[in-house]
Scaffold this motif. Structure first.
Motif, PDB file in Angstrom:
ATOM      1  N   VAL A 131      -0.235  -0.403  -6.929  1.00 13.78           N
ATOM      2  CA  VAL A 131       1.171  -0.421  -6.520  1.00 13.78           C
ATOM      3  C   VAL A 131       1.856   0.929  -6.425  1.00 13.78           C
ATOM      4  O   VAL A 131       2.610   1.274  -5.233  1.00 13.78           O
ATOM      5  CB  VAL A 131       1.945  -1.143  -7.840  1.00 13.78           C
ATOM      6  CG1 VAL A 131       3.713  -1.006  -7.616  1.00 13.78           C
ATOM      7  CG2 VAL A 131       1.554  -2.359  -8.194  1.00 13.78           C
ATOM      8  N   LYS A 156       1.341   2.331  -2.807  1.00 19.41           N
ATOM      9  CA  LYS A 156       1.935   1.793  -1.781  1.00 19.41           C
ATOM     10  C   LYS A 156       3.406   2.440  -1.637  1.00 19.41           C
ATOM     11  O   LYS A 156       3.933   2.486  -0.756  1.00 19.41           O
ATOM     12  CB  LYS A 156       2.399   0.301  -2.147  1.00 19.41           C
ATOM     13  CG  LYS A 156       1.230  -0.709  -2.020  1.00 19.41           C
ATOM     14  CD  LYS A 156       1.824  -1.896  -2.090  1.00 19.41           C
ATOM     15  CE  LYS A 156       0.943  -3.118  -2.726  1.00 19.41           C
ATOM     16  NZ  LYS A 156       1.525  -4.381  -3.147  1.00 19.41           N
ATOM     17  N   ILE A 178       8.586  -4.770  -2.872  1.00 18.44           N
ATOM     18  CA  ILE A 178       7.564  -4.390  -3.989  1.00 18.44           C
ATOM     19  C   ILE A 178       7.814  -5.149  -5.354  1.00 18.44           C
ATOM     20  O   ILE A 178       8.564  -4.497  -6.177  1.00 18.44           O
ATOM     21  CB  ILE A 178       7.451  -2.868  -4.326  1.00 18.44           C
ATOM     22  CG1 ILE A 178       7.256  -2.166  -2.724  1.00 18.44           C
ATOM     23  CG2 ILE A 178       6.531  -2.219  -5.192  1.00 18.44           C
ATOM     24  CD1 ILE A 178       7.572  -0.679  -2.774  1.00 18.44           C
ATOM     25  N   GLU A 198       6.279  -5.748  -8.205  1.00 13.38           N
ATOM     26  CA  GLU A 198       5.900  -5.256  -9.263  1.00 13.38           C
ATOM     27  C   GLU A 198       7.184  -4.442  -9.973  1.00 13.38           C
ATOM     28  O   GLU A 198       7.089  -3.994 -10.963  1.00 13.38           O
ATOM     29  CB  GLU A 198       4.502  -4.478  -9.040  1.00 13.38           C
ATOM     30  CG  GLU A 198       3.390  -5.429  -8.686  1.00 13.38           C
ATOM     31  CD  GLU A 198       3.410  -5.382  -7.292  1.00 13.38           C
ATOM     32  OE1 GLU A 198       4.152  -5.204  -6.553  1.00 13.38           O
ATOM     33  OE2 GLU A 198       2.146  -5.775  -6.833  1.00 13.38           O
TER      34      GLU A 198
END
Ligand SMILES: Cc1cc2nc3c(=O)[nH]c(=O)nc-3n(C[C@H](O)[C@H](O)[C@H](O)COP(=O)(O)OP(=O)(O)OC[C@H]3O[C@@H](n4cnc5c(N)ncnc54)[C@H](O)[C@@H]3O)c2cc1C
Length: 411
Positions: free
Chosen positions: A107, A110, A400, A402
């Motif tokens: 994550v 990114k 995103i 997460e």
């Protein structure tokens, strides 16, 4: 009534204000100080596109022993602070276990991958190009053994996350940074990271851009925020302000602030110190002296020397033991010149135990949004997570995911 109040004028809050403004919203940015005077001022100024993996708790027993016995400059701690760090450290430990850390890095990478491209349009529009160096970041090593281990790890990172990497021998490093004293084995050079010679100045330049695009900045205390008429109201030096939404971007102060609204946020604050020097050697890019946990960044004044992490109560007096060691280490590498300030600056990296920033809706309050917890890389990631939050607030699916769901529901 304005549409959005953004509380906190650090890199994260200012970037949030710009992203929401770009999404067409009418934004008021409030801080008790002018923008960019706290953590976003005192950091090392590196825009770390190479930081694909967030800093995990070191798990090697030898390192943990060194930390416990204060044998390393990476970490210092105040005994009196340890009880309050127990819970965050346990959660940090769980997140640092290899499988979990690998998933988190998926994550994180990114986010960091987008950092320079998300800063670029803001730097250009703010006319702040003169504050930016595009010469990368170096991790330098004094001992051959440590250098070789670090090369292996850097090559793995470069492969796994497609990050540009150069390995520099001591002669190549000498050619790139001729003022460095030749005590070094070599360097890992991440050429695509950027740095800023005035981190507070860049935050202020972004704030200026926000105002030039029609935004409003006001001085005020976040603690006056209250729910009012289905929205939010607070007091500022220019009078009361009301808005439909309020974004909390108070960096390391966010957990204390949110207690009033019934949220218990576990944050692991890592204090860091800096001292600045003027009239000494020049360097083209910042570097981390890995063996002494010392960062040296080129800044407007000359050189900024920064330390690793200290676990201390938020209000504890400074204990500049790491600063003294880092200054000595820096003097071994460079002619620093004369100190600019008598006392070291200190501030807190707002680290979440799971190493990801929070960017999403408060679970129990309509129109309240969280945007904090950027830890070691808030200067890097402010614009990136601000864009993500603005998309979520506009009702789009979270770019995103997460950064949001289960973590927020559990608060
Ligand atoms: C030594 C050190 C080195 C670092 N180096 C780097 C680096 O090289 N690269 C990187 O990406 N990151 C780095 N960081 C981390 C980075 O600085 C932070 O993650 C980032 O600055 C956090 O930004 P922020 O906007 O969340 O918080 P801040 O910049 O702290 O902003 C929070 C704001 O909230 C305001 N505020 C607080 N309470 C109230 C209140 N009651 N009312 C009104 N306003 C209030 C404060 O005045 C402040 O302006 C470093 C940090 C440290 C300590």
């Amino acid at each position: 009534m304005s549409e959005v109040l953004v509380l906190g004028g650090g890199m994260v809050g200012v970037s949030t204000a710009l992203a929401l403004q770009a999404a067409g919203r009418d934004v008021v940015l409030v801080d008790r100080k002018p923008p960019g005077r706290e953590t976003s001022y005192g950091n090392a100024g590196v825009i770390q596109s190479e930081a694909a993996e967030p800093y995990a708790l070191p798990l090697a027993p030898s390192m943990l022993l060194k930390i416990a016995f204060k044998q390393t400059n990476d970490v210092n701690y105040h005994l009196s602070a340890l009880p309050s760090y127990l819970r965050p450290l346990l959660a940090y430990f769980r997140s640092s276990l290899p499988a979990r850390h690998k998933a988190l890095s998926g994550v994180y990478s990114k986010l960091t991958r987008r950092a320079t491209e998300d800063h670029a349009p803001l730097i250009a529009a703010a006319g702040a190009d003169n504050l930016i160096l595009r010469n990368g970041l170096r991790i330098i090593h004094r001992s051959q053994a440590a250098f070789e281990a670090s090369v292996n790890d850097a090559e793995r990172m470069a492969r796994d996350y497609a990050i540009a990497l150069r390995i520099e021998t001591s002669a190549e490093l000498d050619a790139a940074e001729p003022h460095l004293k030749p005590v070094l084995a070599g360097a890992i050079h991440w050429p695509d990271s950027w740095s800023c010679v005035d981190p507070g100045g860049l935050t202020q330049a972004y704030a200026g851009l926000f105002v030039s695009r029609g935004g409003t900045i006001a001085l005020g205390d976040a603690n006056t925020l209250e729910e009012a008429g289905g929205g939010w109201r607070m007091t500022t030096a220019d009078g009361p302000v009301t808005a439909q939404d309020a974004v909390i971007a108070l960096g390391p102060w966010s957990p204390e602030f949110l207690k009033r609204f019934g949220y218990t946020i576990t944050m692991l604050r890592k204090r860091g110190y800096h001292l600045q020097f003027t009239g000494g050697a020049t360097i083209s890019a910042p570097f981390l002296d890995a063996e002494t946990a010392t960062v040296i960044s080129p800044v407007r004044e000359g050189l900024r020397v920064l330390t690793g992490a200290e676990l201390a109560r938020f209000d504890a007096q400074p204990t500049p033991v790491q600063m003294q060691r880092s200054t000595r280490a820096a003097e071994e590498l460079l002619d620093l010149g004369a100190p600019v300030e008598a006392d070291a600056w200190y501030g807190n990296r707002p680290c979440m135990p799971d190493m990801l920033p929070l960017a999403g809706p408060a679970p129990r309050h309509k129109g309240l949004w969280f945007h904090f917890g950027h830890g070691h890389q808030g200067f890097t990631l402010g614009p990136t997570t601000a864009n993500a939050l603005a998309e979520t607030m506009a009702g789009g699916s979270a770019p995103i995911p997460e950064l949001l769901p289960a973590r927020l529901r559990s608060l």
